[in-house]
Design a protein around this motif. Structure first.
Motif, PDB file in Angstrom:
ATOM      1  N   PRO A   1       0.821  -1.207   0.000  1.00 11.19           N
ATOM      2  CA  PRO A   1       0.000   0.000   0.000  1.00 11.19           C
ATOM      3  C   PRO A   1       0.858   1.263   0.000  1.00 11.19           C
ATOM      4  O   PRO A   1       2.038   1.214   0.390  1.00 11.19           O
ATOM      5  N   PRO A   2       0.316   2.388  -0.422  1.00 12.38           N
ATOM      6  CA  PRO A   2       1.087   3.629  -0.422  1.00 12.38           C
ATOM      7  C   PRO A   2       1.733   3.964   0.917  1.00 12.38           C
ATOM      8  O   PRO A   2       2.873   4.436   0.960  1.00 12.38           O
ATOM      9  N   SER A   3       1.036   3.695   2.006  1.00 16.05           N
ATOM     10  CA  SER A   3       1.624   3.962   3.336  1.00 16.05           C
ATOM     11  C   SER A   3       2.872   3.128   3.558  1.00 16.05           C
ATOM     12  O   SER A   3       3.849   3.598   4.169  1.00 16.05           O
ATOM     13  N   GLY A   4       2.866   1.902   3.054  1.00 16.88           N
ATOM     14  CA  GLY A   4       4.039   1.038   3.178  1.00 16.88           C
ATOM     15  C   GLY A   4       5.198   1.536   2.339  1.00 16.88           C
ATOM     16  O   GLY A   4       6.364   1.453   2.748  1.00 16.88           O
ATOM     17  N   VAL A   5       4.876   2.073   1.158  1.00 23.74           N
ATOM     18  CA  VAL A   5       5.927   2.646   0.317  1.00 23.74           C
ATOM     19  C   VAL A   5       6.616   3.792   1.047  1.00 23.74           C
ATOM     20  O   VAL A   5       7.851   3.882   1.085  1.00 23.74           O
ATOM     21  N   ILE A   6       5.835   4.674   1.657  1.00 23.62           N
ATOM     22  CA  ILE A   6       6.402   5.833   2.351  1.00 23.62           C
ATOM     23  C   ILE A   6       7.195   5.410   3.586  1.00 23.62           C
ATOM     24  O   ILE A   6       8.230   6.009   3.901  1.00 23.62           O
ATOM     25  N   GLN A   7       6.744   4.372   4.264  1.00 23.26           N
ATOM     26  CA  GLN A   7       7.523   3.844   5.395  1.00 23.26           C
ATOM     27  C   GLN A   7       8.889   3.366   4.934  1.00 23.26           C
ATOM     28  O   GLN A   7       9.908   3.599   5.581  1.00 23.26           O
ATOM     29  N   GLN A   8       8.897   2.693   3.796  1.00 23.31           N
ATOM     30  CA  GLN A   8      10.130   2.122   3.268  1.00 23.31           C
ATOM     31  C   GLN A   8      10.986   3.176   2.557  1.00 23.31           C
ATOM     32  O   GLN A   8      12.220   3.085   2.554  1.00 23.31           O
ATOM     33  N   TRP A   9      10.323   4.163   1.946  1.00 25.48           N
ATOM     34  CA  TRP A   9      11.023   5.171   1.143  1.00 25.48           C
ATOM     35  C   TRP A   9      10.392   6.543   1.401  1.00 25.48           C
ATOM     36  O   TRP A   9       9.613   7.040   0.588  1.00 25.48           O
ATOM     37  N   PRO A  10      10.729   7.193   2.510  1.00 22.99           N
ATOM     38  CA  PRO A  10      10.105   8.477   2.868  1.00 22.99           C
ATOM     39  C   PRO A  10      10.324   9.571   1.839  1.00 22.99           C
ATOM     40  O   PRO A  10       9.530  10.506   1.742  1.00 22.99           O
ATOM     41  N   GLN A  11      11.392   9.459   1.048  1.00 24.23           N
ATOM     42  CA  GLN A  11      11.709  10.496   0.063  1.00 24.23           C
ATOM     43  C   GLN A  11      11.030  10.271  -1.288  1.00 24.23           C
ATOM     44  O   GLN A  11      11.310  10.997  -2.244  1.00 24.23           O
ATOM     45  N   CYS A  12      10.154   9.282  -1.371  1.00 28.51           N
ATOM     46  CA  CYS A  12       9.468   9.003  -2.643  1.00 28.51           C
ATOM     47  C   CYS A  12       8.767  10.269  -3.132  1.00 28.51           C
ATOM     48  O   CYS A  12       7.889  10.813  -2.454  1.00 28.51           O
ATOM     49  N   GLY A  13       9.149  10.731  -4.324  1.00 28.24           N
ATOM     50  CA  GLY A  13       8.612  11.987  -4.830  1.00 28.24           C
ATOM     51  C   GLY A  13       7.271  11.856  -5.520  1.00 28.24           C
ATOM     52  O   GLY A  13       6.427  12.742  -5.447  1.00 28.24           O
ATOM     53  N   MET A  14       7.057  10.746  -6.222  1.00 27.18           N
ATOM     54  CA  MET A  14       5.812  10.517  -6.943  1.00 27.18           C
ATOM     55  C   MET A  14       5.296   9.132  -6.584  1.00 27.18           C
ATOM     56  O   MET A  14       6.026   8.143  -6.704  1.00 27.18           O
TER      57      MET A  14
END
Length: 211
Positions: A93-106
């Motif tokens: 899920p998007p929340s998991g992406v941000i947990q793993q990669w806080p600097q994700c720009g898009m």
């Protein structure tokens, strides 16, 4: 148009979509024709093979200042220096992406149910993939065929940038933009075209004429 998402034409491609041709050649031709954003989608490759293609693609796209999005693989995205990630309902899920990669720009998020628009995951997504507008053989694990009326309904319910995908082509691009999409994502109409640059240019022109 949402100011922080200035993209109109988005190529989604994997090597299998390119009719035996080099994906770098297809993507570069597409960019020359007006593609502004490229997503690499390799569901059946090893991470090492996926990464190898991603590095090559990123190097080429950098020459044109075109961002690279990686489908559902944060490790590959981070390692190749991609601009972001796209995930669907069966992915992290998007929340998991941000947990793993806080600097994700898009961070793109596929919308297959209206209920997703009320999910906490919406907070993390920078844009939404409305998937599919029309059913397509390049992706057979989807749930809802939105059609133009479904797209109009989603446009009313969210101010997030909307990327329409699913049998998108030059013939329907104008109507899809008029129905509320900010951007058109294309697979076969460019990847399988004899002249990807010309195919991209025609679609891009039809998008611009609808704005």
């Amino acid at each position: 148009m949402i100011n922080d998402f200035p993209y109109r034409l988005y190529l989604v491609a994997g090597e299998a979509d390119c009719m035996g041709r080099d994906i770098l050649w297809v993507a570069e031709e597409a960019v020359k024709g007006g593609v502004q954003l490229v997503q690499l989608r390799e569901k059946h490759k090893t991470t090492a093979a996926f990464a190898q293609t991603a590095f090559r693609l990123k190097e080429m796209l950098d020459k044109y200042n075109v961002p690279l999005i990686i489908n559902d693989n944060v490790d590959v995205a981070v390692n190749c220096g991609a601009a972001g990630v796209h995930v669907g309902n069966s992915d992290m899920p998007p929340s998991g992406v941000i947990q793993q990669w806080p600097q994700c720009g898009m961070l793109g998020y596929s919308i297959e149910y209206l209920e997703q628009l009320n999910s906490i995951e919406m907070h993390y997504a920078t844009h939404l993939g409305i998937s599919p507008i029309f059913n397509t053989p390049t992706k057979n694990d989807t749930v809802t065929e939105w059609g133009l009326e479904g797209l109009k309904k989603i446009r009313i319910l969210t101010n997030k940038p909307l990327v329409a995908i699913g049998s998108m082509n030059a013939a329907n691009a104008h109507n899809v933009i008029k129905a509320g999409a900010d951007c058109i994502a294309v697979v076969s109409a460019i990847c399988a075209a004899q002249h990807p640059a010309k195919a991209a240019e025609k679609i891009r022109n039809n998008i611009e004429n609808a704005l």
